[in-house]
Design an enzyme around this catalytic site. Structure first.
Site, PDB file in Angstrom:
ATOM      1  NE  ARG A 226      -2.348  -1.224   3.408  1.00 43.09           N
ATOM      2  CZ  ARG A 226      -1.863  -0.287   4.105  1.00 43.09           C
ATOM      3  NH1 ARG A 226      -2.131   0.725   4.607  1.00 43.09           N
ATOM      4  NH2 ARG A 226      -0.979  -1.339   5.705  1.00 43.09           N
TER       5      ARG A 226
ATOM      6  CE  LYS B 251      -5.899  -3.577   4.699  1.00 42.32           C
ATOM      7  NZ  LYS B 251      -6.724  -4.026   5.691  1.00 42.32           N
TER       8      LYS B 251
ATOM      9  CG  HIS C 275      -7.687  -3.849  10.527  1.00 39.71           C
ATOM     10  ND1 HIS C 275      -6.337  -3.189  10.556  1.00 39.71           N
ATOM     11  CD2 HIS C 275      -7.515  -4.649   9.154  1.00 39.71           C
ATOM     12  CE1 HIS C 275      -5.298  -3.971   9.782  1.00 39.71           C
ATOM     13  NE2 HIS C 275      -6.431  -4.516   9.022  1.00 39.71           N
TER      14      HIS C 275
ATOM     15  CB  SER D 112      -0.504  -6.443   7.479  1.00 39.60           C
ATOM     16  OG  SER D 112       0.047  -7.247   6.581  1.00 39.60           O
TER      17      SER D 112
ATOM     18  CE  LYS E 249      -6.406  -8.028  10.147  1.00 45.19           C
ATOM     19  NZ  LYS E 249      -4.843  -8.317   9.833  1.00 45.19           N
ATOM     20  CB  THR E 250      -4.977 -14.795   7.857  1.00 46.51           C
ATOM     21  OG1 THR E 250      -4.954 -13.253   6.865  1.00 46.51           O
ATOM     22  CG2 THR E 250      -5.490 -15.776   6.023  1.00 46.51           C
TER      23      THR E 250
ATOM     24  CG  ASP F   3      -7.789  -7.256   6.850  1.00 46.16           C
ATOM     25  OD1 ASP F   3      -7.226  -7.271   7.732  1.00 46.16           O
ATOM     26  OD2 ASP F   3      -7.613  -7.314   5.681  1.00 46.16           O
TER      27      ASP F   3
ATOM     28  NE  ARG G 223      -0.729  -8.863   1.506  1.00 43.04           N
ATOM     29  CZ  ARG G 223      -1.391  -8.884   3.278  1.00 43.04           C
ATOM     30  NH1 ARG G 223      -2.157  -9.842   3.546  1.00 43.04           N
ATOM     31  NH2 ARG G 223      -0.537  -8.260   3.934  1.00 43.04           N
TER      32      ARG G 223
END
Length: 532
Positions: free
Chosen positions: A60, A200, A219, A239, A243-244, A258, A324
């Site tokens: 990003r 996003k 988030h 990130s 989390k995932t 997410d 990713r």
């Protein structure tokens, strides 16, 4: 030329986007992949995955995101965190982008942001790249054919990577731009092929809109117990914090990985898919996520692969550490069909501590939870943002500062009130370093983290003996089945306890310095939880 299915009263022409060479509305995955291959946007991989590289930008560009400043946003946007753009500059950017698009081929996806029909956002995404259409079709929620026939976009995103902004003319920082206009309900993205900007942008929209409806935008990933959606848990984190990985627990049902909302009815996923990091991904450790990398339509982003066999190299980060895969949620066998859950019984705040100071898990009081939520301490992981090449300790308020258009206290107060109303237990979990800081210590063992989380979620950890942490004042379990006791006391994992103490004091001081900015806006109980 026009192809695909669309509400005839809501074509691009009705939105003032005309003179395009061809427009493809709501193509399904096979047609999107065919178009992407025809346009040489990527390569067909094993199992029908689509392999792409994003060129110059593999993460990003948060400093290039701008919000249009107007009477409507003047008092509601957190301007210290969001770069402004003048309305006339946005209008010039919009006009110039539309002129640039004339004669080109574009792909439109009409999608939902939000599994709860009461609070969802109807979003139209217009993309220059066919694979961006495939990506966002995975990441947002797909309407039925009948819903497409009556679809009316509330917001429109136009993503044109081949358009480069003029900073002087368009009032932006560089030739890469992400511009949000809440009044015109329009987002313009140019100068970057990184697909994450699409999702996003929708998250930022929902972060602005939902608090006005008394819905907290988070988030976080989320899951719930099998056969019991009311036993839900959310996992806050930036990130790279897990989390995932940690929410994809085979013993629980995955709601999403997410972005979620928390309404008066419970929690709901914003998305219809997952966007998982694949660096060092191993089948034995994460079989479900690994399996998606060879499934039809999965977007594989910035991974090195064998040109003949198309076998992926999960260890080669020569393109980026931010490699990713993006795939629909139903590629995970234990994923929720509804994207809905009850009010969370447990709230987990994930931090990647590059200092090696924090314990693997700690129990927080409600005031401590708001303190750590507003602090948002973690480490930016290599590749997630441009210029980040190794873990950098940072404070990202609400565990998502780049996506927070409103002031942090808005989200913090909502979290505090919902914890109080629904009685959630809060935990701080360190997935970063132990036995020393980054470069000396080692990453927290994933098996230990999973064992601690299992004990937290099933309630057994609350029955453990706890000690008071000398540096941060939260409760730390002394033991947990399946976890070495020494790991629960990070000072004991260091070869030099004195070096640990010095590092801990450094981190304590960083917390205090960062939190000073919130003191004028918070209640006394949270101030008391702050480190002085």
């Amino acid at each position: 030329m026009t192809t695909g299915r669309v509400n005839p009263a809501q074509t691009l022409e009705t939105q003032g986007i005309s003179d395009l060479g061809s427009v493809h509305y709501n193509l399904l995955e096979p047609a999107l992949i065919e178009a992407a291959l025809r346009k040489n946007e990527g390569t067909l991989g094993q199992g029908g995955a689509f392999l792409v590289t994003t060129g110059k930008y593999t993460g990003r560009s948060p400093k290039d995101k701008h919000v249009v400043r107007s009477a409507a946003t003047e008092d509601t946007i957190w301007w210290e965190n969001n770069a402004e753009m003048a309305p006339d500059a946005f209008d010039r950017l919009h006009a110039d982008m539309l002129e640039h698009m004339k004669g080109g081929e574009y792909f439109v996806q009409d999608l939902f942001g939000g599994a709860d029909a009461e609070h969802r956002l109807d979003v139209r995404v217009v993309t220059e790249l066919a694979w961006h259409g495939l990506f966002i079709r995975h990441l947002l929620r797909r309407p039925t054919a009948d819903e497409i026939d009556s679809f009316v976009p509330e917001f429109t995103i136009i993503n044109c990577p081949s358009f480069f902004a003029d900073p002087e003319r368009h009032g932006c920082r560089t030739d890469t731009v992400i511009a949000l206009n809440f009044e015109k309900k329009l987002i313009l993205i140019g100068g970057t092929e990184y697909a994450g900007e699409n999702k996003k942008s929708v998250f930022t929209l929902l972060n602005y809109i939902l608090p006005g409806k008394n819905v907290m935008a988070m988030h976080c990933s989320a899951n719930h117990a099998v056969d019991n959606p009311e036993d839900a848990a959310v996992f806050f984190g930036l990130s790279g914090t897990g989390k995932t990985t940690l929410s994809a627990d085979p013993a629980r049902v995955l709601i999403g990985d997410d972005e979620h909302g928390w309404s008066d009815k419970g929690i709901f996923n914003f998305e219809g898919g997952c966007y998982a990091k694949t660096i060092n991904l191993r089948e034995e450790a994460e079989p479900e996520i690994y399996a998606t990398t060879s499934k039809f339509g999965t977007v594989i982003e910035n991974m090195v692969f064998d040109p003949e066999t198309r076998a992926l190299d999960f260890d080669d980060d020569s393109l980026t550490a931010n490699m990713r895969c993006a795939y629909p949620l139903d590629y995970i066998s234990n994923a929720s069909d509804t994207g809905l859950g009850g009010h969370p019984k447990n709230i987990i705040m994930l931090t990647c501590d590059a200092f090696g100071v924090l314990p693997p898990i700690a129990r927080l009081t409600p005031a401590q939870a708001m303190y750590h939520f507003l602090s948002g301490f973690t480490s930016k992981v290599a590749g997630t943002e441009r210029g980040v090449t190794e873990p950098e300790p940072t404070f990202s308020t609400c565990f998502g500062a780049p996506f927070m258009p409103r002031r942090p206290e808005v989200y913090g107060n909502m979290l505090r009130d919902k914890i109080a109303q629904h009685g959630a237990t809060c935990w701080l979990v360190n997935t970063g370093w132990t036995g020393g800081a980054y470069g000396t210590g080692s990453r927290m063992p994933i098996r230990a983290t999973r064992a601690l989380l299992t004990a937290a979620l099933d309630g057994s950890l609350n029955d453990a003996e706890f000690r008071k942490d000398a540096n941060f004042g939260f409760d730390v379990p002394v033991s947990c089945p399946g976890v070495a006791e020494v790991l629960l006391d990070p000072r004991r994992t260091w070869d030099n306890p004195g070096a640990y103490d010095a590092q801990a004091q450094k981190l304590v001081n960083m917390f205090a310095e960062n939190f000073a900015q919130y003191v004028p806006y918070i209640d006394d109980d949270v101030k008391a939880a702050a480190i002085s």
